[in-house]
Design an enzyme around this catalytic site. Structure first.
Site, short mmCIF file in Angstrom:
data_model
loop_
_atom_site.label_atom_id
_atom_site.label_comp_id
_atom_site.label_asym_id
_atom_site.label_seq_id
_atom_site.Cartn_x
_atom_site.Cartn_y
_atom_site.Cartn_z
N LYS A 133 0.86 -1.19 0.00
CA LYS A 133 0.00 0.00 0.00
C LYS A 133 0.88 1.22 0.00
O LYS A 133 2.01 1.19 0.51
CB LYS A 133 -0.89 0.02 1.24
CG LYS A 133 -2.14 0.87 1.08
CD LYS A 133 -3.22 0.09 0.33
CE LYS A 133 -4.47 0.91 0.14
NZ LYS A 133 -5.56 0.06 -0.37
P1 NAD Z 1 -13.13 7.49 -2.88
O1 NAD Z 1 -12.19 8.55 -2.52
O2 NAD Z 1 -13.50 7.28 -4.32
O3 NAD Z 1 -14.51 7.67 -2.05
C1 NAD Z 1 -14.56 7.79 -0.68
C2 NAD Z 1 -15.97 8.19 -0.26
O4 NAD Z 1 -16.06 8.25 1.16
C3 NAD Z 1 -16.39 9.58 -0.76
O5 NAD Z 1 -17.77 9.56 -1.10
C4 NAD Z 1 -16.16 10.46 0.46
O6 NAD Z 1 -16.99 11.62 0.44
C5 NAD Z 1 -16.59 9.50 1.55
N1 NAD Z 1 -16.06 9.84 2.88
C6 NAD Z 1 -14.80 10.26 3.21
N2 NAD Z 1 -14.72 10.48 4.53
C7 NAD Z 1 -15.95 10.19 5.04
C8 NAD Z 1 -16.49 10.22 6.34
N3 NAD Z 1 -15.74 10.59 7.38
N4 NAD Z 1 -17.78 9.85 6.49
C9 NAD Z 1 -18.53 9.47 5.44
N5 NAD Z 1 -18.07 9.42 4.19
C10 NAD Z 1 -16.79 9.78 3.99
O7 NAD Z 1 -12.53 6.14 -2.27
P2 NAD Z 1 -12.88 4.62 -2.66
O8 NAD Z 1 -11.90 4.15 -3.67
O9 NAD Z 1 -14.35 4.49 -2.94
O10 NAD Z 1 -12.49 3.90 -1.30
C11 NAD Z 1 -13.39 3.77 -0.21
C12 NAD Z 1 -12.91 2.65 0.67
O11 NAD Z 1 -12.90 1.43 -0.08
C13 NAD Z 1 -11.49 2.82 1.23
O12 NAD Z 1 -11.45 2.20 2.51
C14 NAD Z 1 -10.66 2.01 0.24
O13 NAD Z 1 -9.43 1.59 0.80
C15 NAD Z 1 -11.59 0.85 -0.01
N6 NAD Z 1 -11.33 0.11 -1.22
C16 NAD Z 1 -11.29 0.72 -2.44
C17 NAD Z 1 -11.07 -0.04 -3.59
C18 NAD Z 1 -11.12 0.58 -4.96
O14 NAD Z 1 -11.04 -0.18 -5.93
N7 NAD Z 1 -11.28 1.89 -5.08
C19 NAD Z 1 -10.84 -1.41 -3.49
C20 NAD Z 1 -10.90 -2.01 -2.22
C21 NAD Z 1 -11.14 -1.24 -1.11
#
Ligand code: NAD
Length: 427
Positions: free
Chosen positions: A117
């Protein structure tokens, strides 16, 4: 660059935070598998971590310095694989935890990868596109000695995007003198990205939700769903759930949330989101805050935003029957114990959100072969892998009468420790 020793795993586990949660989970799996102390230490401490400074010349000519990290937690099953996060709360312990979860996740879905990561402590909302490009390129050049298509492969995470991956790929390729698409995944289709990657994590969340509901005799089309986070994971998950006939009653982002007990009109909500950058203020809904969303009486709650939102304060309020973890580490150890006590079934992050890394693997295979697959092939292969990983985890959970999280961790940790044992220790 250095191989780093952290303090004793148990003292970190006691100190909490995502790394505390990750280390406590590892300790549980180690006891269940009866692994020795030497193996426990090998699995608790990252193989390699790099700390870098990332200076940025801002658009106004001033300079500012950010901290960046890349952690390769384990590479016993293959090259490191994991996202790059741009967020103000990024620190080395968070990156260590996320890298460890990637190791177990890749093993659970049986990919030939270890876990890694990266992150930069920056608030991307405060920077222009050109500033983010310069930060990305400088970060990439700083960590270049430890990444590569056979070494460590990045993907988007919170605060980064397809465009970020294109800049990483370009910076790395320019330094090598030729184009190397397989150094990143989650890049735009135009430069070697894979069909289906943008929605893969969310599709995987929906596959595992369907699997756990089916086991409980619930039809996905009858299910009521609340989703926290409306980014790459939560936003697409909301769309796919709705397309599958489920009722998405509430969604939220960092600015707040919206609820419509009859079900949110997803195409209209998407239009509002694209126009305003938030779900807040959507006309055909009422406002709801993030804590109230977690406490909704729904069939499925999908935390898909940040870590640690289901903790000792919020877990007692959760009334969903199933929690499917779209985010990494959304439930703390104490939160998890409370959910278990209340009989709430949790599909853990290392299984539920593995769809992203599965299609990242497909993208990497395609890039290495320079041969691209049709979208339906990717969708079918993803569904097969998610269902087969879910079936392995659910079967172990039933056999040992343990929770899905413990079963998933046991499978991941067992596969990684087996790789260590078979390879032996050099020298
Ligand atoms: P992103 O930046 O696209 O979206 C994050 C979302 O969370 C946004 O809508 C943001 O407004 C919201 N957010 C941020 N802080 C917040 C809070 N305190 N309360 C409520 N909402 C909040 O990120 P993402 O890629 O969608 O990732 C989200 C999670 O999923 C992370 O934990 C990431 O590690 C995990 N993840 C992502 C992927 C991927 O393919 N993108 C894969 C596996 C896991």
């Amino acid at each position: 660059m250095s191989t780093v020793t952290t303090s004793a795993p148990d003292s970190i586990a006691a100190s909490g935070g995502p790394l505390g949660t990750a280390l406590a989970q590892l300790s549980g799996a180690v006891s269940m598998l009866d692994l020795d102390a030497g193996m426990h230490e090998m699995l608790a401490v990252p193989r390699r971590e790099v700390h870098v400074s990332v200076p940025l010349r801002r658009d106004d000519g001033s300079t500012v310095l950010f901290r960046g990290y890349r952690v390769q937690h384990n590479v016993s099953r293959g090259p490191g694989k994991g996202g790059l996060r741009f967020h103000p709360s990024v620190d080395i312990d968070e990156v260590r935890a996320l890298a460890m979860w990637m190791t177990w996740k890749c093993a659970i879905v049986d990919l030939p990868y270890g876990g890694a990561k990266g992150g930069v402590t920056i608030d991307p909302r405060e920077h222009s596109e050109s500033e983010l490009e310069r930060v990305t390129r400088r970060y990439t050049s700083e960590i270049k000695p430890v990444i590569g298509p056979d070494v460590d492969i990045m993907a988007p995470d919170m605060g980064t995007s397809e465009q970020t991956m294109a800049w990483v790929m370009d910076t790395y390729s320019v330094s090598q003198g030729y184009t190397i698409p397989a150094v990143v995944t989650g890049k735009p289709i135009a430069v070697g990205g894979s069909l289906g990657r943008a929605t893969a994590t969310s599709a995987g969340v929906v596959h595992t939700t369907r699997a756990v509901l089916t086991e409980a005799g619930v039809d996905l089309a009858e299910a009521r769903i609340a989703i926290q986070g409306f980014g790459k994971v939560g936003g697409h998950a909301a769309e796919i759930f709705a397309a599958e006939g489920a009722t998405v009653v509430a969604v939220s982002d960092q600015y707040g949330g919206v609820i419509n007990r009859e079900g949110l009109d997803m195409p209209a909500l998407m239009e509002h989101f694209v126009a305003t950058g938030s779900v807040v203020g959507f006309a055909e809904s009422d406002p709801i805050d993030n804590d109230a969303l977690l406490a909704l009486e729904v069939d499925v709650l999908v935390p898909a935003a940040v870590e640690g939102v289901i903790d000792e304060r919020t877990a007692p309020t959760v009334r969903a029957r199933f929690v499917v973890e779209g985010a990494n580490g959304p439930t703390t150890g104490e939160g998890d114990r409370i959910l278990a006590k209340n009989g709430i079934v949790v599909v853990p992050d290392i299984l539920a959100n593995a769809g992203g890394v599965v299609v990242s693997y497909f993208e990497w295979v395609q890039a290495n072969q320079a041969y691209w697959w049709a979208e339906h092939e990717i969708a079918e292969k993803l569904e097969h892998r998610m269902h087969s990983a879910y079936a392995d985890v659910a079967a172990l959970a039933r056999r040992e009468d343990i929770r899905l999280r413990d079963a998933a961790l046991a499978i991941g940790v067992q596969r990684v420790s087996e790789a260590h044992k078979i390879r032996g220790l050099y020298p």
